[in-house]
Design a protein around this motif. Sequence first.
Motif, PDB file in Angstrom:
ATOM      1  N   UNK A 119       4.272  -3.052  12.229  1.00 36.36           N
ATOM      2  CA  UNK A 119       3.426  -2.121  12.976  1.00 36.36           C
ATOM      3  C   UNK A 119       4.091  -1.833  14.327  1.00 36.36           C
ATOM      4  N   UNK A 120       3.610  -0.809  15.000  1.00 38.38           N
ATOM      5  CA  UNK A 120       4.145  -0.480  16.324  1.00 38.38           C
ATOM      6  C   UNK A 120       3.970  -1.676  17.269  1.00 38.38           C
ATOM      7  N   UNK A 121       2.798  -2.307  17.218  1.00 37.84           N
ATOM      8  CA  UNK A 121       2.505  -3.450  18.091  1.00 37.84           C
ATOM      9  C   UNK A 121       3.482  -4.598  17.835  1.00 37.84           C
ATOM     10  N   UNK A 122       3.702  -4.922  16.564  1.00 35.36           N
ATOM     11  CA  UNK A 122       4.609  -6.008  16.222  1.00 35.36           C
ATOM     12  C   UNK A 122       6.032  -5.687  16.647  1.00 35.36           C
ATOM     13  N   UNK A 123       6.472  -4.436  16.422  1.00 34.73           N
ATOM     14  CA  UNK A 123       7.824  -4.053  16.843  1.00 34.73           C
ATOM     15  C   UNK A 123       7.974  -4.194  18.355  1.00 34.73           C
ATOM     16  N   UNK A 124       6.936  -3.825  19.101  1.00 28.61           N
ATOM     17  CA  UNK A 124       6.983  -3.944  20.559  1.00 28.61           C
ATOM     18  C   UNK A 124       7.050  -5.412  20.990  1.00 28.61           C
ATOM     19  N   UNK A 162       4.324 -12.896  12.534  1.00 28.65           N
ATOM     20  CA  UNK A 162       3.759 -11.619  12.961  1.00 28.65           C
ATOM     21  C   UNK A 162       3.497 -10.676  11.786  1.00 28.65           C
ATOM     22  N   UNK A 163       4.253 -10.833  10.710  1.00 27.68           N
ATOM     23  CA  UNK A 163       4.153  -9.932   9.566  1.00 27.68           C
ATOM     24  C   UNK A 163       2.807 -10.140   8.870  1.00 27.68           C
ATOM     25  N   UNK A 164       2.017  -9.107   8.821  1.00 29.99           N
ATOM     26  CA  UNK A 164       0.666  -9.184   8.248  1.00 29.99           C
ATOM     27  C   UNK A 164      -0.037 -10.451   8.745  1.00 29.99           C
ATOM     28  N   UNK A 165      -0.107 -10.600  10.055  1.00 24.30           N
ATOM     29  CA  UNK A 165      -0.645 -11.819  10.659  1.00 24.30           C
ATOM     30  C   UNK A 165      -2.080 -12.084  10.217  1.00 24.30           C
ATOM     31  N   UNK A 166      -2.791 -11.065   9.823  1.00 22.21           N
ATOM     32  CA  UNK A 166      -4.160 -11.265   9.347  1.00 22.21           C
ATOM     33  C   UNK A 166      -4.197 -12.005   8.015  1.00 22.21           C
TER      34      UNK A 166
END
Length: 193
Positions: A11-16, A37-41
């Motif tokens: 996601x944009x948030x994870x890339x940031x 971080x990848x699909x942290x949910x």
Amino acid sequence: MRLPEVERGDSFRTRAIIRLVSAVTGVRLPDAARVAFYHSDFVGAALGEWTQLAMRGESSWSVAERELMAAMVATWNSCAFCVGAHSAIAVLGMDAEIVEACRADYRTAPISERLRETLRFLEKQTLDPAHLGADDARTAIAAGVSPGELTDAAAVGALFNIITRYANALDFAIPTGADFDKAARMLLKRGYS
């Protein structure tokens, strides 16, 4: 198999976050954090909490001893990433020669009998879990390992039997020794969650 979504973020948030952490620390964010971080949910938060509890929660084992246990499980599972990462953290709390001696052969390393029997238990948990039983626990307890300590060590073993396998399956990049050292200091200070 390296997954592009894990490498760059999903996601944009994870890339940031990946870019920011890498820029601030001066080290490429390790793949272990990228996977978290990848699909942290899905698993990230739960795995982070379990790791934090097993590695930094209340225990009679020191942080360095638990990191050594993780490095040993990684050694038995041939996981170069986790061997490097957890050995680097262990040596921040114990002599590097002891860590290396354990990795070479914990049976002859200059460690307490209590730790030796715990490593023997973890080795069987890792390499021959179908035959791990009450007698193995009794042997460790007879060597001075309390039931609580054995439970704590078994949690480290279970956790890193999972982590080392996905690190190998996802072909985690192996940082330089200097990068492992930087990351080790950060993990020692900040923990896992």
